[in-house]
Structures are given as C-alpha cells and as structure tokens.
Design a protein around this motif. Structure first.
Motif, PDB file in Angstrom:
ATOM      1  N   GLU A  92     -17.276 -11.675   5.975  1.00 13.03           N
ATOM      2  CA  GLU A  92     -17.413 -12.263   4.637  1.00 13.03           C
ATOM      3  C   GLU A  92     -17.447 -11.167   3.566  1.00 13.03           C
ATOM      4  OE1 GLU A  92     -20.762 -14.947   2.438  1.00 13.03           O
ATOM      5  OE2 GLU A  92     -20.526 -15.264   4.600  1.00 13.03           O
ATOM      6  N   LEU A  93     -18.224 -10.118   3.821  1.00 18.12           N
ATOM      7  CA  LEU A  93     -18.335  -9.006   2.856  1.00 18.12           C
ATOM      8  C   LEU A  93     -16.995  -8.283   2.697  1.00 18.12           C
ATOM      9  CD1 LEU A  93     -21.771  -7.554   3.999  1.00 18.12           C
ATOM     10  CD2 LEU A  93     -21.298  -8.463   1.717  1.00 18.12           C
ATOM     11  N   ALA A  94     -16.308  -8.072   3.805  1.00 17.79           N
ATOM     12  CA  ALA A  94     -15.034  -7.345   3.771  1.00 17.79           C
ATOM     13  C   ALA A  94     -13.893  -8.229   3.265  1.00 17.79           C
ATOM     14  CB  ALA A  94     -14.693  -6.824   5.167  1.00 17.79           C
ATOM     15  N   ASP A  95     -14.105  -9.539   3.330  1.00 18.01           N
ATOM     16  CA  ASP A  95     -13.035 -10.498   3.014  1.00 18.01           C
ATOM     17  C   ASP A  95     -11.810 -10.195   3.886  1.00 18.01           C
ATOM     18  OD1 ASP A  95     -11.842 -12.649   1.885  1.00 18.01           O
ATOM     19  OD2 ASP A  95     -11.483 -11.764  -0.078  1.00 18.01           O
ATOM     20  N   TRP A  96     -12.107  -9.917   5.179  1.00 14.21           N
ATOM     21  CA  TRP A  96     -11.060  -9.513   6.131  1.00 14.21           C
ATOM     22  C   TRP A  96     -11.610  -9.760   7.538  1.00 14.21           C
ATOM     23  CZ3 TRP A  96      -6.438  -7.503   4.271  1.00 14.21           C
ATOM     24  CH2 TRP A  96      -5.515  -7.080   5.245  1.00 14.21           C
ATOM     25  N   PRO A  97     -10.772 -10.129   8.492  1.00 15.80           N
ATOM     26  CA  PRO A  97     -11.281 -10.339   9.862  1.00 15.80           C
ATOM     27  C   PRO A  97     -11.570  -9.025  10.590  1.00 15.80           C
ATOM     28  CG  PRO A  97      -8.921 -10.774   9.782  1.00 15.80           C
ATOM     29  CD  PRO A  97      -9.348 -10.518   8.361  1.00 15.80           C
ATOM     30  N   VAL A  98     -12.565  -8.295  10.122  1.00 20.77           N
ATOM     31  CA  VAL A  98     -12.925  -7.013  10.753  1.00 20.77           C
ATOM     32  C   VAL A  98     -13.425  -7.278  12.170  1.00 20.77           C
ATOM     33  CG1 VAL A  98     -13.414  -5.842   8.573  1.00 20.77           C
ATOM     34  CG2 VAL A  98     -15.261  -7.050   9.748  1.00 20.77           C
ATOM     35  N   ALA A  99     -13.447  -6.222  12.992  1.00 20.50           N
ATOM     36  CA  ALA A  99     -13.681  -6.402  14.433  1.00 20.50           C
ATOM     37  C   ALA A  99     -15.106  -6.100  14.878  1.00 20.50           C
ATOM     38  CB  ALA A  99     -12.703  -5.513  15.208  1.00 20.50           C
ATOM     39  N   ALA A 100     -15.989  -5.712  13.933  1.00 18.06           N
ATOM     40  CA  ALA A 100     -17.321  -5.273  14.373  1.00 18.06           C
ATOM     41  C   ALA A 100     -18.382  -5.586  13.319  1.00 18.06           C
ATOM     42  CB  ALA A 100     -17.295  -3.762  14.652  1.00 18.06           C
ATOM     43  N   PRO A 101     -19.638  -5.723  13.765  1.00 13.37           N
ATOM     44  CA  PRO A 101     -20.764  -5.793  12.818  1.00 13.37           C
ATOM     45  C   PRO A 101     -21.077  -4.388  12.312  1.00 13.37           C
ATOM     46  CG  PRO A 101     -21.608  -5.813  15.047  1.00 13.37           C
ATOM     47  CD  PRO A 101     -20.089  -5.736  15.157  1.00 13.37           C
ATOM     48  N   GLY A 102     -22.122  -4.231  11.513  1.00 14.41           N
ATOM     49  CA  GLY A 102     -22.452  -2.883  11.044  1.00 14.41           C
ATOM     50  C   GLY A 102     -23.613  -2.860  10.074  1.00 14.41           C
ATOM     51  N   VAL A 103     -23.721  -1.748   9.349  1.00 10.15           N
ATOM     52  CA  VAL A 103     -24.803  -1.552   8.374  1.00 10.15           C
ATOM     53  C   VAL A 103     -24.214  -1.625   6.971  1.00 10.15           C
ATOM     54  CG1 VAL A 103     -26.558   0.057   7.511  1.00 10.15           C
ATOM     55  CG2 VAL A 103     -26.117  -0.096   9.959  1.00 10.15           C
ATOM     56  N   LEU A 104     -24.886  -2.375   6.108  1.00 11.27           N
ATOM     57  CA  LEU A 104     -24.505  -2.425   4.697  1.00 11.27           C
ATOM     58  C   LEU A 104     -25.459  -1.558   3.892  1.00 11.27           C
ATOM     59  CD1 LEU A 104     -22.808  -3.698   2.356  1.00 11.27           C
ATOM     60  CD2 LEU A 104     -24.625  -5.425   2.182  1.00 11.27           C
ATOM     61  N   TYR A 105     -24.898  -0.654   3.091  1.00 13.24           N
ATOM     62  CA  TYR A 105     -25.676   0.142   2.133  1.00 13.24           C
ATOM     63  C   TYR A 105     -25.361  -0.440   0.751  1.00 13.24           C
ATOM     64  CZ  TYR A 105     -25.934   3.412   6.069  1.00 13.24           C
ATOM     65  OH  TYR A 105     -26.141   3.976   7.296  1.00 13.24           O
ATOM     66  N   PRO A 106     -26.174  -1.376   0.249  1.00 15.28           N
ATOM     67  CA  PRO A 106     -25.794  -2.139  -0.941  1.00 15.28           C
ATOM     68  C   PRO A 106     -25.610  -1.305  -2.204  1.00 15.28           C
ATOM     69  CG  PRO A 106     -27.634  -3.199   0.201  1.00 15.28           C
ATOM     70  CD  PRO A 106     -27.450  -1.849   0.815  1.00 15.28           C
ATOM     71  N   ALA A 107     -26.356  -0.198  -2.363  1.00 13.21           N
ATOM     72  CA  ALA A 107     -26.273   0.583  -3.606  1.00 13.21           C
ATOM     73  C   ALA A 107     -25.256   1.716  -3.532  1.00 13.21           C
ATOM     74  CB  ALA A 107     -27.651   1.161  -3.949  1.00 13.21           C
ATOM     75  N   ILE A 116      -9.972   0.016  10.792  1.00 10.93           N
ATOM     76  CA  ILE A 116     -10.999  -0.582   9.934  1.00 10.93           C
ATOM     77  C   ILE A 116     -10.630  -2.030   9.599  1.00 10.93           C
ATOM     78  CG2 ILE A 116     -12.185  -0.404   7.695  1.00 10.93           C
ATOM     79  CD1 ILE A 116     -11.467   2.662   7.800  1.00 10.93           C
ATOM     80  N   LEU A 117      -9.381  -2.224   9.155  1.00 14.38           N
ATOM     81  CA  LEU A 117      -8.898  -3.551   8.734  1.00 14.38           C
ATOM     82  C   LEU A 117      -7.665  -3.902   9.565  1.00 14.38           C
ATOM     83  CD1 LEU A 117      -9.025  -3.091   4.829  1.00 14.38           C
ATOM     84  CD2 LEU A 117     -10.797  -4.082   6.296  1.00 14.38           C
ATOM     85  N   PRO A 118      -7.853  -4.558  10.698  1.00 10.59           N
ATOM     86  CA  PRO A 118      -6.705  -4.844  11.576  1.00 10.59           C
ATOM     87  C   PRO A 118      -5.595  -5.604  10.833  1.00 10.59           C
ATOM     88  CG  PRO A 118      -8.782  -5.396  12.662  1.00 10.59           C
ATOM     89  CD  PRO A 118      -9.118  -5.079  11.248  1.00 10.59           C
ATOM     90  N   GLY A 119      -4.387  -5.057  10.937  1.00 10.32           N
ATOM     91  CA  GLY A 119      -3.235  -5.688  10.296  1.00 10.32           C
ATOM     92  C   GLY A 119      -2.942  -5.195   8.892  1.00 10.32           C
ATOM     93  N   ALA A 120      -3.844  -4.395   8.313  1.00  3.81           N
ATOM     94  CA  ALA A 120      -3.686  -3.987   6.902  1.00  3.81           C
ATOM     95  C   ALA A 120      -2.535  -3.018   6.692  1.00  3.81           C
ATOM     96  CB  ALA A 120      -4.983  -3.366   6.390  1.00  3.81           C
ATOM     97  N   SER A 121      -2.184  -2.250   7.726  1.00  7.32           N
ATOM     98  CA  SER A 121      -1.147  -1.230   7.527  1.00  7.32           C
ATOM     99  C   SER A 121       0.263  -1.783   7.725  1.00  7.32           C
ATOM    100  CB  SER A 121      -1.385  -0.058   8.488  1.00  7.32           C
ATOM    101  OG  SER A 121      -1.237  -0.494   9.828  1.00  7.32           O
ATOM    102  N   GLU A 122       0.366  -3.019   8.174  1.00  6.00           N
ATOM    103  CA  GLU A 122       1.698  -3.587   8.441  1.00  6.00           C
ATOM    104  C   GLU A 122       2.514  -3.677   7.151  1.00  6.00           C
ATOM    105  OE1 GLU A 122       1.270  -7.315  10.458  1.00  6.00           O
ATOM    106  OE2 GLU A 122       0.011  -6.403  12.035  1.00  6.00           O
ATOM    107  N   GLY A 123       3.755  -3.216   7.248  1.00  5.49           N
ATOM    108  CA  GLY A 123       4.671  -3.347   6.112  1.00  5.49           C
ATOM    109  C   GLY A 123       4.446  -2.330   5.009  1.00  5.49           C
ATOM    110  N   MET A 124       3.559  -1.350   5.224  1.00  2.00           N
ATOM    111  CA  MET A 124       3.351  -0.331   4.192  1.00  2.00           C
ATOM    112  C   MET A 124       4.385   0.762   4.368  1.00  2.00           C
ATOM    113  SD  MET A 124      -0.591   0.195   3.173  1.00  2.00           S
ATOM    114  CE  MET A 124      -1.559  -1.217   2.635  1.00  2.00           C
TER     115      MET A 124
END
Length: 607
Positions: A369-384, A521-529
C-alpha cells in the motif's frame, strides 16, 4: 565507559493539586509555591545569574534533571532580557524519563509568560531516543543539549567545561542515583574555575559530597515554605583546558563535509575561507541530483547506529532553519532482503522500542500500500526520512557572511607558518594563510596530511536517473539492496558499489546494474525502459574499513583537522559532525558522546 540505554521510557504526566508529580519517584517536579519563582531564586540567583554571565562570549549550564523544562525556560527568558547576556548560551540537561511534546504543552500552559519560548522548544523537541540531542534555539545563540539516559552514563560521556550547575533531580531519598558520590566527582571533572552550583536541598549528605568534590557550600534563604536552599562555589583546580578558538580557518573542499563544517565555524563567529578546486561547490559525491537521508536500527544499538540516529534527528531540526534546501520527508520504506533479514529487523525494533514516528514494522500488505506497487517483502518504515538535494544543502551552508568561497582553487601542499598554516598551489604560490585548516577533501586529505596512514579508500558509485514521468505512483523512497527515490524532477535509482575503480565517466554497465536493483525493489518496473532514456552520474565515495567517518584533530599537526570518509552517509552525518568539529576547535561543549568522538577520531588507526 558505561553503555548508554537502548530505550527511553517517557514520563507519565500526573498532577497533584495542580503540581506535576512523578509516581515513579514519589516526588513533585517543582515547588507548589510558584515554580518560576523557585527556578529564579534557587537556581539562577544561587548560581549568581545573570551577573555571572555578563559580557561573556559563551556561558555553559549543566542541569541534572530536565523535568518539565521550567528551569531551562526561566534561564532562556532571563538571557533574552539581559542586555549584557553572553553571545552564546549552552544549556546541557540530563533526563532519563522525558515528557512527550504534548505533555510539555499542557505543563507549560501554566506559565503563559514563556508561551513563545515553549512553542519554539516544542517545535524542536526530538524523538525520545537515547543519546545526546543538540537543539539550536533563538537563531542558534541558545544551544540546548538534551542528554537522554541515566545521568551517570551521560555525564561520563560529556565533553564540556561547566560554569554553573543546577542540581535539580528528585529528592535524594526518592532518587538516590542522582546524588551518588560518583556523580559529584563527575561534576568536579567538568567544572571550570570558580563554577557555581545550586540546589533546593540542604541535606547533610549532599553538602558533604559537594565539599568532597571541591565545592564550598553556603546555605541561603529558601523559597516559599522551604527555610533553606544551597549555593556552592567550586574551589578546586579546574581540569578543563582553555582552548583559544581560531580567528580564521581554511576549509579545503566544498562538498557536504566542508560546507557543513564551514557553516558551524561561521555560526561561532569564526571567519572561514573555503577553497574548492572545482568551478562550483558540491561537484563530486555531493553533486548527485538527490541523496537519501535515513537512520538505521540495530539490535546492539552500536556506534554507527547511534551516530547516524543523532545526525538524522539533528538534520530534521537544522535543515528547516536553512534557506533554499529542497528536501522531502516522504518516508523511506526499507524492504527486507529475505526472511532472515526480516526477523533481524523485527528483533532490532523490539529490542530498542523505537517510537513509531521514528521507525516501525510494516507487513507485506501495508508495504504494498505504501509503495503503491506489488513489492515482494515486508520491511521497516522510517516515516520522517526521505530525500534531499545535496547541492542545495551545500549552498545553504556556505551562504553566510563569515564565509568566503574560492572556487577553481586547488591546494597542493600545506606549510606551517607563523600564523598557523600556509596553503600553497601547484606552483608554490601562497593561496592563503590561516590559524587552522580543515581537510574536508575526501581521500585527497591523505596527500595534504603528511605522515598520516589513514586507510581511506575510494568506492565508485553510479546513480541512474530514470526517464521523466516514469513511476509516477512512487511517492516515498523504497530501499532494498539499493534504493529508488522519487526525486525533485525525475526518479533515481542507486547506487553501485565498485571497488578499485576511479573512473567517474558514466557507463552503461552501471546503469544496467541499477536497473537490476530497481527490478529487485519494484518487480516489473524496469520493463520497457530504453537505455538511451537513462542518465547516469558517477562519483567516488571516500570510505574507511570500520564504515565510520574520520573527524577530529590530526595527530602531531597543531591546528590541522580532518572531516573525511563520509562514504554514502555524507548528507546525514555532515551537519552534526560539522557542529562537533567546530565545538572541539572552539572549546565549546561537544554535541556527541565521548565514545562516539573516539570512534571517529583520526587517531583510531594509529593507536
């Protein structure tokens, strides 16, 4: 040296008959007869203030127990009202259980005369994490150093010369830790000649311990219903060395390390000339279009973690005071590399009990939801955390009337001179003479500091800017063995780590490596670049084997200092390290713990 606390437990606000009370210690925070009156009578007058600070360049007060902050607000107000006030006021205060900012607002509402000061203090109130927090107030002329942790641990780590002590812990029978003999011995270590101490208690053990530490005690009339309070003068020999601040400092290098150090020196009234061999500041590693700033967490809360946390929290306060800095507190989402890394991150968060606005765990669904992307892992958010434009940061630091910037000016060698140091160009021509010199020129510092064998290495790093308009949904920085940042104008991926490679020309192989990072980091993001739509930039980071910077006086070279080896944490570290070095050079209280200063000292490789 005792280990600092890993976790800070905030105080719980409780009022008894309108007076703040601590259930943990079974004592009130201040007199029921008028808190501000008590602060003025017992502490300011007990320490001979405001007369004692009149026309001083700087004056330093140490308080054992910040509590509600009332003594600080009263002292700050007295400083503001005094036409003979010192140019700079340092107020150092220890607190094991600090109040949250919202609780401070409720407490301070009782004292409307301090409303403006309370608002400024609370706007700069740090995340309640262990260690030293340097807070610049009143345009930087009032420096509050809040030391969160056990008093004995914090004072053992303090490097300062104290002119006045406010001994204001809870009563000795409620909180004996703040009145133990070892603590009084620490006060004697920190005291300047003739330093004053004041406290509300005249208990015999307190008088005896002050006397044993070298203080001459004097009972004074008490405040309100209290018959007596105590004033004491340090009659022992001061163990503090008087440091004469340099009048003029040459700083070599106008990247983040040099610019931040120059700014900190200028803020202390020292004239600075910055010499940069390139045609403008921030051209090397500090010239990337965007840099990520963020803290780190670790289970053992090691020195690198503590240094990075202190510097990160300092940035959040200090950057707001600078003009023209482009930065975004958009959050950094650090995705776990694998299940093992995820478990380690969660254990580190659990062990340190970090406040949620500093760091928190996010599960896979929230990460997506935060990434607005189907990322593959959970993690730590540093909000500031987020991104900053390092060039703008350098320019803002250098924009000071006490700083002269000379670009296109390469320093080839340093020669001792009657004034201190002579800086010479390639042809032997004298470029400048100065009392002191700071080497802030990354690995090139080795060429100017004769006889030093610092293991400074360079690591090539290339970042890759993605096509304008790509990845519009990415609003925060997302990291995982590299990072992707939204950036000021176009997204950016970084960064390569290429050893034994000094070539700063961008190359396709490095862009391809960064696209692979993006894909992880973002699966599929590099396609077509298309490669011809990418823009790479390479620079060299100066690194050291222990992954800590090199900051402090150069051994055997009076008046020579170094600020180098900032690796890939330059934008995070530079501001606070500049402050620490400027304080060391001018003999003012240092904003970092002694063990951290030793961990980054140039001498650590020759010990």
């Amino acid at each position: 040296m005792a280990a600092m606390l890993k976790t800070i437990v905030p105080a719980t606000l409780e009022l008894r008959n309108g007076v703040p009370y601590s259930a943990a210690y079974g004592d009130i925070y201040h007199s029921a007869d008028g808190a501000a009156g008590q602060a003025r009578h017992v502490f300011l007058q007990g320490c001979g203030l405001p007369q004692a600070w009149a026309r001083r360049a700087a004056f330093t007060i140490l308080e054992t127990g910040f509590g509600t902050g009332l003594n600080f607000l009263t002292t700050w107000a007295a400083w503001r009202d005094d036409p003979a006030r010192p140019h700079r006021l340092h107020f150092l205060s220890v607190e094991k259980h600090p109040f949250q900012a919202d609780d401070l607002a409720r407490l301070h509402a009782q004292w409307p005369e301090f409303a403006a000061l309370s608002t400024e203090l609370r706007a700069n109130w740090p995340a309640l994490m262990p260690g030293f927090h340097r807070i610049a107030l009143d345009g930087g002329r009032v420096q509050l150093t809040l030391m969160l942790g056990d008093a004995a641990d914090c004072l053992a780590q303090l490097e300062a010369g104290i002119d006045a002590f406010y001994l204001d812990g809870f009563a000795p029978d409620c909180n004996p830790d703040l009145w133990q003999p070892a603590l009084f011995a620490m006060l004697a270590r920190l005291a300047t000649r003739g330093a004053m101490a004041a406290t509300y208690t005249v208990a015999a053990p307190v008088r005896q311990q002050l006397a044993q530490a070298g203080f001459v005690c004097d009972k004074r009339a008490g405040y309100g219903r209290k018959r007596h309070c105590l004033a004491a003068r340090f009659a022992g020999p001061s163990r503090r060395l008087d440091v004469a601040a340099p009048q003029h400092v040459a700083v070599i290098g106008a990247g983040v390390a040099g610019a931040a150090t120059a700014h900190a020196l200028a803020q202390r009234g020292i004239a600075v000339t910055v010499l940069e061999r390139a045609v403008a500041p921030a051209q090397a590693a500090s010239g990337n279009p965007v840099a990520v700033y963020r803290p780190v967490i670790s289970r053992d809360d090691n020195r690198a973690t503590r240094l990075t946390r202190a510097a990160f929290l300092h940035d959040l306060r200090a950057w707001r005071m600078l003009d023209g800095v482009e930065w975004a507190r958009c959050g950094v989402l650090h995705l776990a590399r694998d299940a093992d890394a995820a478990a380690k991150q969660q254990r580190a968060l659990a062990d340190t009990l970090a406040p949620a606005d500093f760091a928190r765990w996010v599960d896979l669904a929230e990460a997506r939801e935060l990434a607005d992307w189907p990322v593959a892992a959970p993690g730590v958010l540093y909000p500031a955390a987020g991104w900053v434009v390092p060039g703008g940061l350098c320019r803002a630091w250098l924009d000071h009337p006490a700083i002269a910037l000379r670009t296109g000016c390469a320093v080839a060698r340093l020669q001792t001179a009657a004034c201190g140091w002579q800086l010479q160009g390639d042809d032997g021509a004298v470029l400048l003479e100065a009392d002191a010199v700071v080497l802030a020129n990354a690995r090139d510092a080795l060429g100017l500091a004769s006889g030093q064998s610092w293991p400074l290495n360079t690591v090539r790093g290339q970042i890759t800017q993605l096509p304008p308009g790509s990845l519009p949904q990415i609003r925060c920085v997302i990291a995982r063995e590299g990072y992707v940042a939204p950036g000021a104008s176009r997204p950016l991926v970084g960064a390569t780590y290429e050893h034994d490679d000094d070539d700063t020309m961008p190359r396709t192989a490095s862009d391809l490596a960064n696209l692979a990072r993006l894909e992880a980091i973002l699966p599929g993001a590099s396609e077509g670049m298309a490669l011809d739509q990418l823009s790479g930039r390479a620079s060299l980071r100066a690194t050291l084997p222990d992954r800590l910077p090199l900051v402090g006086a150069v051994d055997g070279q009076a008046g020579m200092y170094v600020a180098a080896g900032y690796a890939s944490r330059g934008v995070v570290w530079a501001g606070l390290l500049g402050e620490a070095l400027a304080d060391r050079m001018s003999g003012q209280p240092v904003p970092l713990e002694q063990d951290l200063m030793q961990a980054i000292a140039p001498q650590r490789f020759t010990r």
